[in-house]
Design an enzyme around this catalytic site. Sequence first.
Site, short mmCIF file in Angstrom:
data_model
loop_
_atom_site.label_atom_id
_atom_site.label_comp_id
_atom_site.label_asym_id
_atom_site.label_seq_id
_atom_site.Cartn_x
_atom_site.Cartn_y
_atom_site.Cartn_z
N ASN A 211 -7.21 -3.49 -9.34
CA ASN A 211 -6.65 -2.64 -10.40
C ASN A 211 -5.14 -2.83 -10.50
O ASN A 211 -4.57 -2.78 -11.59
CB ASN A 211 -6.99 -1.17 -10.15
CG ASN A 211 -8.46 -0.88 -10.41
OD1 ASN A 211 -9.08 -1.48 -11.27
ND2 ASN A 211 -9.01 0.05 -9.65
N ASN B 237 0.82 -1.20 0.00
CA ASN B 237 0.00 0.00 0.00
C ASN B 237 0.86 1.26 0.00
O ASN B 237 2.07 1.21 0.25
CB ASN B 237 -0.91 0.02 1.23
CG ASN B 237 -2.06 -0.96 1.12
OD1 ASN B 237 -2.68 -1.07 0.07
ND2 ASN B 237 -2.34 -1.67 2.21
N CYS C 197 -5.17 -6.32 -4.62
CA CYS C 197 -5.54 -5.08 -5.29
C CYS C 197 -5.95 -5.43 -6.72
O CYS C 197 -5.12 -5.89 -7.51
CB CYS C 197 -4.36 -4.10 -5.29
SG CYS C 197 -4.68 -2.57 -6.18
N CYS D 158 -11.09 1.58 -7.26
CA CYS D 158 -10.66 0.45 -6.44
C CYS D 158 -11.25 -0.80 -7.05
O CYS D 158 -12.48 -0.97 -7.07
CB CYS D 158 -11.12 0.62 -4.99
SG CYS D 158 -10.73 -0.80 -3.93
N GLY D 159 -10.40 -1.70 -7.55
CA GLY D 159 -10.86 -2.87 -8.27
C GLY D 159 -11.61 -3.87 -7.41
O GLY D 159 -12.71 -4.32 -7.76
N THR D 160 -11.04 -4.23 -6.26
CA THR D 160 -11.76 -5.14 -5.36
C THR D 160 -13.00 -4.45 -4.81
O THR D 160 -13.99 -5.11 -4.49
CB THR D 160 -10.86 -5.61 -4.20
OG1 THR D 160 -10.31 -4.47 -3.52
CG2 THR D 160 -9.73 -6.51 -4.70
N ASN E 149 -11.99 -1.14 3.60
CA ASN E 149 -12.18 -0.20 2.51
C ASN E 149 -13.66 0.17 2.46
O ASN E 149 -14.53 -0.70 2.57
CB ASN E 149 -11.76 -0.83 1.18
CG ASN E 149 -10.30 -1.27 1.21
OD1 ASN E 149 -9.40 -0.47 1.12
ND2 ASN E 149 -10.09 -2.57 1.34
N ARG F 17 -8.26 1.96 2.72
CA ARG F 17 -7.30 1.80 3.81
C ARG F 17 -5.92 1.60 3.18
O ARG F 17 -5.78 1.11 2.07
CB ARG F 17 -7.66 0.62 4.69
CG ARG F 17 -7.48 -0.73 4.01
CD ARG F 17 -7.62 -1.89 4.98
NE ARG F 17 -7.29 -3.13 4.28
CZ ARG F 17 -7.23 -4.31 4.87
NH1 ARG F 17 -7.49 -4.42 6.16
NH2 ARG F 17 -6.92 -5.39 4.19
#
Length: 264
Positions: free
Chosen positions: A76, A65, A74, A199-201, A172, A190
């Site tokens: 993306n 991060n 992650c 944010c992909g997830t 998140n 976060r």
Amino acid sequence: MKINFYKYQGAGNDFILIDHRVSPVKNIDYELVAQLCHRRFGIGADGLMFLQSHKDYDFEMLYFNADGKPGTMCGNGGRCIVAFAKHLGIIDKETDFLAVDGPHHARISESGEWIDLQMIDVNTINTDGNAFVLNTGSPHYVALKEDLQNLDVFNEGKSIRYNETYKTEGINVNFVEDKGDHLFVRTYERGVEDETYACGTGVTAVAMAIANYKNQTGHIKTDIKVLGGDIKIEFDYDGKSFTNVFLCGPAKLVFEGDVSNVPL
């Protein structure tokens, strides 16, 4: 030590990528990672990734991060590292690689700038009041909102991320507005401790939460708009489990350069 780095972005979610296949990453200086990700005193990014060799997969993704600490999956970033692997000539049209949450498959467009990334199956959605809580490789909180464009995402997201329930492990926080033909999503992440452009997830979690909320089943395709562009989510949902999950979107090389005096 002088290292070569690449800067990629996926729908505005940006990352520093480093090819580390020659020798595996052993000792990571977390303060250095945070410094490289700093937008005023470093290169600037939402996270940093090492691509390294793995005997059973095309490559392994190690993600950190922006605060310098090891991160969970992650999405993306996963799409960006796939584009990076194609740029390096490691892969061509498809790949299987290892991330912190396990193996991932991905399909790559001819241009190499659109990636369909398979995400983990999800079998559990919990609730927290009117919000949904689920893990798509990283933990996510999903809340429906109106007039999302004008929401104070930083302060409202931060208050949830640091409340008594989530402050120890962090979460998140995603806010979503249903626009009819698409979902509009904004996310407080976060590890970045700020709103990110995508944010992909997170958008994966949002699409699942909305499908559950609307009692949708079957093969579901969801168009999502984030501050950084457009993303598509596909999955199969039988009312209990989400399978064949794909996070689809752009992943583009922004620039490359060198950093000196880096002890990696």
